[in-house]
Design a protein around this motif. Structure first.
Motif, PDB file in Angstrom:
ATOM      1  N   VAL A 100       0.745  -1.279  -0.154  1.00  0.00           N
ATOM      2  CA  VAL A 100      -0.039  -0.040  -0.034  1.00  0.00           C
ATOM      3  C   VAL A 100       0.733   1.281   0.184  1.00  0.00           C
ATOM      4  N   LEU A 101       1.774   1.331   0.848  1.00  0.00           N
ATOM      5  CA  LEU A 101       2.695   2.455   0.923  1.00  0.00           C
ATOM      6  C   LEU A 101       3.465   2.657  -0.432  1.00  0.00           C
ATOM      7  N   GLU A 102       3.943   1.689  -1.173  1.00  0.00           N
ATOM      8  CA  GLU A 102       4.653   1.721  -2.457  1.00  0.00           C
ATOM      9  C   GLU A 102       3.453   2.202  -3.574  1.00  0.00           C
ATOM     10  N   ARG A 103       2.328   1.769  -3.311  1.00  0.00           N
ATOM     11  CA  ARG A 103       1.247   2.013  -4.419  1.00  0.00           C
ATOM     12  C   ARG A 103       0.902   3.511  -4.240  1.00  0.00           C
ATOM     13  N   LEU A 104       0.810   4.104  -2.852  1.00  0.00           N
ATOM     14  CA  LEU A 104       0.351   5.443  -2.822  1.00  0.00           C
ATOM     15  C   LEU A 104       1.559   6.325  -3.289  1.00  0.00           C
ATOM     16  N   LEU A 105       2.734   5.957  -3.132  1.00  0.00           N
ATOM     17  CA  LEU A 105       3.970   6.868  -3.390  1.00  0.00           C
ATOM     18  C   LEU A 105       3.988   6.630  -5.005  1.00  0.00           C
ATOM     19  N   ARG A 106       3.717   5.673  -5.832  1.00  0.00           N
ATOM     20  CA  ARG A 106       4.137   5.445  -7.109  1.00  0.00           C
ATOM     21  C   ARG A 106       2.663   5.940  -7.908  1.00  0.00           C
ATOM     22  N   THR A 107       1.464   6.057  -7.550  1.00  0.00           N
ATOM     23  CA  THR A 107       0.351   6.400  -8.103  1.00  0.00           C
ATOM     24  C   THR A 107       0.099   7.857  -8.291  1.00  0.00           C
ATOM     25  N   LYS A 108      -0.017   8.652  -9.304  1.00  0.00           N
ATOM     26  CA  LYS A 108      -0.184   9.860  -9.508  1.00  0.00           C
ATOM     27  C   LYS A 108      -1.470  10.362  -8.884  1.00  0.00           C
ATOM     28  N   GLY A 109      -1.723  11.279  -7.822  1.00  0.00           N
ATOM     29  CA  GLY A 109      -2.868  11.545  -7.292  1.00  0.00           C
ATOM     30  C   GLY A 109      -2.930  12.670  -6.674  1.00  0.00           C
ATOM     31  N   ARG A 110      -4.105  13.160  -6.151  1.00  0.00           N
ATOM     32  CA  ARG A 110      -4.261  14.380  -5.469  1.00  0.00           C
ATOM     33  C   ARG A 110      -4.205  14.057  -3.837  1.00  0.00           C
ATOM     34  N   TRP A 111      -2.951  15.069  -3.408  1.00  0.00           N
ATOM     35  CA  TRP A 111      -2.735  14.931  -1.739  1.00  0.00           C
ATOM     36  C   TRP A 111      -3.103  16.064  -1.007  1.00  0.00           C
ATOM     37  N   ALA A 112      -4.140  16.016  -0.108  1.00  0.00           N
ATOM     38  CA  ALA A 112      -4.458  17.008   0.807  1.00  0.00           C
ATOM     39  C   ALA A 112      -3.369  16.912   1.795  1.00  0.00           C
ATOM     40  N   ILE A 113      -2.576  18.168   1.972  1.00  0.00           N
ATOM     41  CA  ILE A 113      -1.591  18.193   3.036  1.00  0.00           C
ATOM     42  C   ILE A 113      -2.182  18.892   4.354  1.00  0.00           C
ATOM     43  N   VAL A 114      -2.774  18.123   5.282  1.00  0.00           N
ATOM     44  CA  VAL A 114      -3.194  19.065   6.528  1.00  0.00           C
ATOM     45  C   VAL A 114      -2.173  19.520   7.397  1.00  0.00           C
ATOM     46  N   GLY A 115      -2.193  20.524   7.825  1.00  0.00           N
ATOM     47  CA  GLY A 115      -1.187  21.118   8.519  1.00  0.00           C
ATOM     48  C   GLY A 115      -0.011  21.820   7.664  1.00  0.00           C
ATOM     49  N   LEU A 116      -0.239  22.093   6.571  1.00  0.00           N
ATOM     50  CA  LEU A 116       0.734  22.598   5.515  1.00  0.00           C
ATOM     51  C   LEU A 116       0.392  24.290   5.533  1.00  0.00           C
ATOM     52  N   THR A 117       1.624  25.001   6.040  1.00  0.00           N
ATOM     53  CA  THR A 117       1.681  26.480   6.199  1.00  0.00           C
ATOM     54  C   THR A 117       2.655  26.900   5.572  1.00  0.00           C
ATOM     55  N   VAL A 161      -5.151  11.076  -1.092  1.00  0.00           N
ATOM     56  CA  VAL A 161      -4.356  10.608   0.070  1.00  0.00           C
ATOM     57  C   VAL A 161      -4.695  12.033   0.977  1.00  0.00           C
ATOM     58  N   VAL A 162      -4.690  11.962   2.300  1.00  0.00           N
ATOM     59  CA  VAL A 162      -4.779  12.773   3.286  1.00  0.00           C
ATOM     60  C   VAL A 162      -3.700  12.743   4.176  1.00  0.00           C
ATOM     61  N   ASP A 163      -2.580  13.859   3.871  1.00  0.00           N
ATOM     62  CA  ASP A 163      -1.499  13.499   4.588  1.00  0.00           C
ATOM     63  C   ASP A 163      -1.230  14.469   5.855  1.00  0.00           C
ATOM     64  N   CYS A 164      -1.341  13.882   7.139  1.00  0.00           N
ATOM     65  CA  CYS A 164      -1.742  14.380   8.216  1.00  0.00           C
ATOM     66  C   CYS A 164      -0.165  15.011   8.952  1.00  0.00           C
ATOM     67  N   PHE A 165      -0.186  16.236   8.908  1.00  0.00           N
ATOM     68  CA  PHE A 165       1.053  16.963   9.874  1.00  0.00           C
ATOM     69  C   PHE A 165       0.459  17.414  10.903  1.00  0.00           C
ATOM     70  N   VAL A 166      -0.357  16.836  11.694  1.00  0.00           N
ATOM     71  CA  VAL A 166      -0.931  17.547  12.891  1.00  0.00           C
ATOM     72  C   VAL A 166      -0.411  16.468  14.116  1.00  0.00           C
ATOM     73  N   ASN A 167      -0.554  17.084  15.149  1.00  0.00           N
ATOM     74  CA  ASN A 167      -0.169  16.150  16.324  1.00  0.00           C
ATOM     75  C   ASN A 167      -1.088  14.925  16.602  1.00  0.00           C
ATOM     76  N   SER A 168      -0.588  14.003  17.476  1.00  0.00           N
ATOM     77  CA  SER A 168      -1.543  12.618  17.472  1.00  0.00           C
ATOM     78  C   SER A 168      -2.772  12.910  18.406  1.00  0.00           C
ATOM     79  N   GLN A 169      -2.765  14.077  19.067  1.00  0.00           N
ATOM     80  CA  GLN A 169      -4.146  14.230  19.760  1.00  0.00           C
ATOM     81  C   GLN A 169      -5.310  14.835  18.970  1.00  0.00           C
ATOM     82  N   LYS A 170      -4.851  15.464  17.849  1.00  0.00           N
ATOM     83  CA  LYS A 170      -5.844  16.082  16.698  1.00  0.00           C
ATOM     84  C   LYS A 170      -6.057  15.272  15.693  1.00  0.00           C
ATOM     85  N   VAL A 171      -5.367  14.143  15.413  1.00  0.00           N
ATOM     86  CA  VAL A 171      -5.170  13.690  14.133  1.00  0.00           C
ATOM     87  C   VAL A 171      -6.631  12.993  14.098  1.00  0.00           C
ATOM     88  N   GLY A 172      -7.110  12.314  15.011  1.00  0.00           N
ATOM     89  CA  GLY A 172      -8.564  11.637  15.013  1.00  0.00           C
ATOM     90  C   GLY A 172      -9.634  12.498  14.231  1.00  0.00           C
TER      91      GLY A 172
END
Length: 141
Positions: A9-26, A79-90
């Motif tokens: 799964v990790l490899e497929r997500l990295l190799r397959t072109k797609g749209r990534w929402a980067i949460v916590g990107l400032t 992919v929703v890529d989560c750059f938030v702390n563990s307490q907020k990621v849920g």
């Protein structure tokens, strides 16, 4: 039961072109999300969508305050890529489920077993406690 990342799964997500929402990107260049998002866009060839509380644009890409604010024309989110702390990621994982995202990626150090289980139960792929900028070179990307 503790989540274990599926290498396929990790490899497929990295190799397959797609749209990534980067949460916590400032615009803060000192945060890991800043450089990692550039890697995801420029090296892996993904479309990125910044998601941050003020909805600021980053790297010339239109930003949104919440996943639900991303227009339907920019969905589905692969992919929703989560750059938030563990307490907020849920809450972010719950938003990802609600908007029909296909996967959640919890960054290095971001761990929430219950959120990972909810995402899996909803049919999303889950990667947790790792970084695409570290995994991609190992895969030759």
């Amino acid at each position: 039961m503790a989540h274990v990342n599926d290498p396929a799964v990790l490899e497929r997500l990295l190799r397959t072109k797609g749209r990534w929402a980067i949460v916590g990107l400032t615009t803060n260049v000192w945060r890991a999300a800043y450089d990692t998002s550039l890697f995801i866009r420029d090296r892996l060839g993904m479309e990125i969508i910044p998601v941050n509380l003020p909805g600021d644009a980053v790297h010339g890409e239109t930003g949104y305050a919440r996943l639900a604010d991303i227009p339907a024309a920019r969905r589905p989110i692969d992919v929703v890529d989560c750059f938030v702390n563990s307490q907020k990621v849920g809450a972010v994982v719950d938003q990802a489920i609600a908007v029909g995202a296909k996967a959640v990626w919890l960054q290095l150090g971001v761990i929430d077993e219950a959120a990972a289980a909810r995402a899996k139960a909803a049919g999303l792929d889950v990667i947790m406690n790792t970084c695409p900028a570290q995994d991609a070179p190992r895969l030759g990307l």
